[in-house]
Design an enzyme around this catalytic site. Structure first.
Site, short mmCIF file in Angstrom:
data_model
loop_
_atom_site.label_atom_id
_atom_site.label_comp_id
_atom_site.label_asym_id
_atom_site.label_seq_id
_atom_site.Cartn_x
_atom_site.Cartn_y
_atom_site.Cartn_z
N TYR A 1 0.87 -1.18 0.00
CA TYR A 1 0.00 0.00 0.00
C TYR A 1 0.91 1.23 0.00
O TYR A 1 1.58 1.52 0.98
CB TYR A 1 -0.91 0.03 1.22
N PHE B 1 -12.95 -5.81 1.70
CA PHE B 1 -14.09 -5.13 1.08
C PHE B 1 -15.39 -5.37 1.87
O PHE B 1 -16.44 -5.66 1.27
CB PHE B 1 -14.28 -5.56 -0.38
N PRO B 2 -15.36 -5.25 3.21
CA PRO B 2 -16.60 -5.49 3.98
C PRO B 2 -17.70 -4.48 3.63
O PRO B 2 -18.88 -4.77 3.83
CB PRO B 2 -16.15 -5.32 5.44
N LEU B 3 -17.28 -3.32 3.11
CA LEU B 3 -18.27 -2.29 2.71
C LEU B 3 -18.38 -2.20 1.19
O LEU B 3 -18.94 -1.24 0.66
CB LEU B 3 -17.86 -0.93 3.29
N GLY B 4 -17.81 -3.16 0.49
CA GLY B 4 -17.87 -3.15 -0.97
C GLY B 4 -16.60 -2.62 -1.62
O GLY B 4 -16.50 -2.61 -2.84
N GLY B 5 -15.65 -2.14 -0.82
CA GLY B 5 -14.37 -1.70 -1.37
C GLY B 5 -14.51 -0.50 -2.29
O GLY B 5 -15.11 0.51 -1.91
N PHE B 6 -13.98 -0.65 -3.52
CA PHE B 6 -13.97 0.48 -4.45
C PHE B 6 -15.37 0.80 -4.99
O PHE B 6 -15.59 1.86 -5.55
CB PHE B 6 -13.01 0.21 -5.61
N PRO C 1 -18.83 1.00 -3.25
CA PRO C 1 -19.55 0.84 -1.98
C PRO C 1 -20.90 0.12 -2.15
O PRO C 1 -21.58 0.27 -3.16
CB PRO C 1 -19.77 2.28 -1.54
N LEU C 2 -21.24 -0.69 -1.14
CA LEU C 2 -22.48 -1.45 -1.17
C LEU C 2 -23.68 -0.52 -1.34
O LEU C 2 -23.73 0.54 -0.71
CB LEU C 2 -22.64 -2.20 0.16
N1 LIG Z 1 -6.16 -9.08 1.18
C1 LIG Z 1 -6.50 -8.33 0.19
O1 LIG Z 1 -6.31 -8.66 -0.97
C2 LIG Z 1 -7.15 -7.01 0.44
C3 LIG Z 1 -7.77 -6.33 -0.62
C4 LIG Z 1 -8.40 -5.13 -0.33
C5 LIG Z 1 -8.40 -4.64 0.96
N2 LIG Z 1 -7.77 -5.31 1.96
C6 LIG Z 1 -7.80 -4.82 3.36
O2 LIG Z 1 -9.16 -4.75 3.74
C7 LIG Z 1 -9.44 -3.45 4.25
C8 LIG Z 1 -10.87 -3.10 3.93
O3 LIG Z 1 -11.07 -3.00 2.56
P1 LIG Z 1 -11.23 -1.60 1.79
O4 LIG Z 1 -10.74 -0.50 2.65
O5 LIG Z 1 -10.64 -1.77 0.47
O6 LIG Z 1 -12.77 -1.54 1.54
P2 LIG Z 1 -14.07 -1.32 2.49
O7 LIG Z 1 -13.68 -1.34 3.91
O8 LIG Z 1 -15.09 -2.26 2.01
O9 LIG Z 1 -14.54 0.12 2.02
C9 LIG Z 1 -13.73 1.25 2.11
C10 LIG Z 1 -14.45 2.38 1.39
O10 LIG Z 1 -15.64 2.69 2.11
C11 LIG Z 1 -15.62 4.05 2.52
N3 LIG Z 1 -16.18 4.08 3.88
C12 LIG Z 1 -15.67 3.57 5.01
N4 LIG Z 1 -16.50 3.76 6.05
C13 LIG Z 1 -17.57 4.42 5.55
C14 LIG Z 1 -18.76 4.91 6.13
N5 LIG Z 1 -19.03 4.75 7.43
N6 LIG Z 1 -19.66 5.56 5.32
C15 LIG Z 1 -19.41 5.72 4.00
N7 LIG Z 1 -18.29 5.27 3.40
C16 LIG Z 1 -17.38 4.62 4.17
C17 LIG Z 1 -14.17 4.49 2.48
O11 LIG Z 1 -14.09 5.86 2.16
P3 LIG Z 1 -13.60 6.96 3.24
O12 LIG Z 1 -12.12 6.88 3.29
O13 LIG Z 1 -14.12 8.23 2.65
O14 LIG Z 1 -14.26 6.62 4.54
C18 LIG Z 1 -13.63 3.64 1.33
O15 LIG Z 1 -13.88 4.25 0.09
C19 LIG Z 1 -8.41 -2.56 3.56
O16 LIG Z 1 -8.26 -1.33 4.22
C20 LIG Z 1 -7.20 -3.45 3.56
O17 LIG Z 1 -6.52 -3.35 4.79
C21 LIG Z 1 -7.17 -6.50 1.72
#
Ligand SMILES: NC(=O)c1ccc[n+]([C@@H]2O[C@H](COP(=O)([O-])OP(=O)(O)OC[C@H]3O[C@@H](n4cnc5c(N)ncnc54)[C@H](OP(=O)(O)O)[C@@H]3O)[C@@H](O)[C@H]2O)c1
Length: 300
Positions: free
Chosen positions: A66, A216-221, A223-224
């Site tokens: 990252y 991607f618990p919130l849908g990642g790139f 959003p759900l």
């Molecule tokens: N192992 C793997 O291959 C892999 C792949 C991807 C990710 N990951 C890990 O998994 C973690 C979670 O995944 P992710 O961050 O990609 O996706 P996510 O948690 O599903 O979603 C993050 C997105 O949601 C937004 N968000 C967060 N909280 C919110 C809220 N309360 N209301 C509205 N929007 C909200 C964030 O924007 P804002 O910044 O504006 O809040 C960001 O755009 C990553 O941080 C990483 O550590 C691992």
């Protein structure tokens, strides 16, 4: 002072003494756009990390790819010397190309160098948990032996550089193959309320005391979005994102959350999801989202 709330209880993977709070934090959003370079506002990124720890989070997910390196360096700047009990989970198995691509890095030397890079950038003598992240074609886990790579990590574990080993983007067969080599404490794959292909794996790992950490618990790139989520949120006076997280917490006790955010406000909102109780009839309605074409979800 930051108020500490119950973070959904904790889960201790079998064979370890680490009590991971079920609500953690994923640090990927702390790098710049496309997970590349520094964030627009490094002080804001530091504030998010300090707020997470002040709120009681003891599980931070990161990777040296990252940024690359940026996110780990910000974690060190924000939190080092680390508080007792903080578990930082990182990943190896990939690197970033000059064109920002995600490239496989799986030779003995690349895996060993990656562990040393993580140690240096995080300022640690040993890494708590290292996930071997299988880099595939970008369409989810693909079959194929991972024995060589897991064996290298097990050697680094014997040398004391790695305490525990996990896997990411893997199939059930790859988990079994790795477990024959060393204890696997967690699996990090794509899963959320709208993306339920791994229901069987979640349950199987729960029986074996292995943590399942959905990325991607919130849908990642992407959003759900779902009308059922909106309706449940309105009924609970919560937000759809909080309901999506609460559903995951309720889904299985071995699920640990690492929602990513670059905002203190979203972080606080996400943590409050751990206090939501979803009535069983609401869960039944939410369970249908996985097959709901109106729902969208992130894809790797
Ligand atoms: N192992 C793997 O291959 C892999 C792949 C991807 C990710 N990951 C890990 O998994 C973690 C979670 O995944 P992710 O961050 O990609 O996706 P996510 O948690 O599903 O979603 C993050 C997105 O949601 C937004 N968000 C967060 N909280 C919110 C809220 N309360 N209301 C509205 N929007 C909200 C964030 O924007 P804002 O910044 O504006 O809040 C960001 O755009 C990553 O941080 C990483 O550590 C691992």
């Amino acid at each position: 002072m930051t108020k500490q709330i119950d973070l959904g209880g904790s889960f201790t993977p079998t064979g370890t003494s680490i009590g991971l709070k079920r609500m953690g934090y994923g640090a990927m959003q702390l790098a710049g756009p496309q997970v590349w370079g520094p964030p627009r506002d490094t002080d804001a990124a530091i504030a998010v990390l300090r707020e997470a720890v002040a709120a009681g989070i003891n599980h931070i997910d990161t990777s040296d790819f990252y940024g690359p390196h940026v996110t780990n360096q910000i974690i060190k700047r924000a939190l080092h010397p680390y508080p007792e009990g903080l578990v930082i989970v990182t990943k190896v198995g990939g690197r970033r190309g000059e064109d920002k691509s995600w490239v496989r890095a799986i030779s003995r030397k690349e895996l060993t160098d990656a562990v040393h890079d993580n140690l240096r950038n995080l300022g640690l003598d040993a890494l708590d948990i290292v996930n071997y992240r299988v880099m595939g074609s970008g369409h989810g886990p693909e079959e194929g032996s991972i024995a060589k790579q897991v064996t290298v990590l097990a050697e680094l574990q014997r040398q004391g550089l790695v305490r525990h080993i996990g896997l990411s983007n893997v199939t059930a067969a790859q988990v079994a193959e790795a477990q024959a080599i060393t204890d696997i404490v967690c699996v990090q794959n794509l899963y959320n309320i709208a993306n339920r292909q791994e229901d069987g794996l979640v349950d199987d790992l729960a029986h074996r005391g292995i943590a399942y950490v959905p990325f991607f618990p919130l849908g990642g790139f992407s959003p759900l979005q779902s009308s059922a989520l909106d309706a449940a949120a309105a009924a609970l006076q919560a937000t759809p994102m909080q309901v999506a997280l609460a559903w995951l917490l309720q889904r299985s006790p071995n699920i640990l959350l690492i929602p990513g955010t670059s905002s203190v406000e979203h972080l606080r909102e996400n943590l409050r999801a751990a206090t939501l109780q979803l009535p069983s009839e609401m869960v039944a309605g939410l369970d249908s989202i996985g097959g709901d074409t109106a729902a969208t979800n992130g894809n790797v």
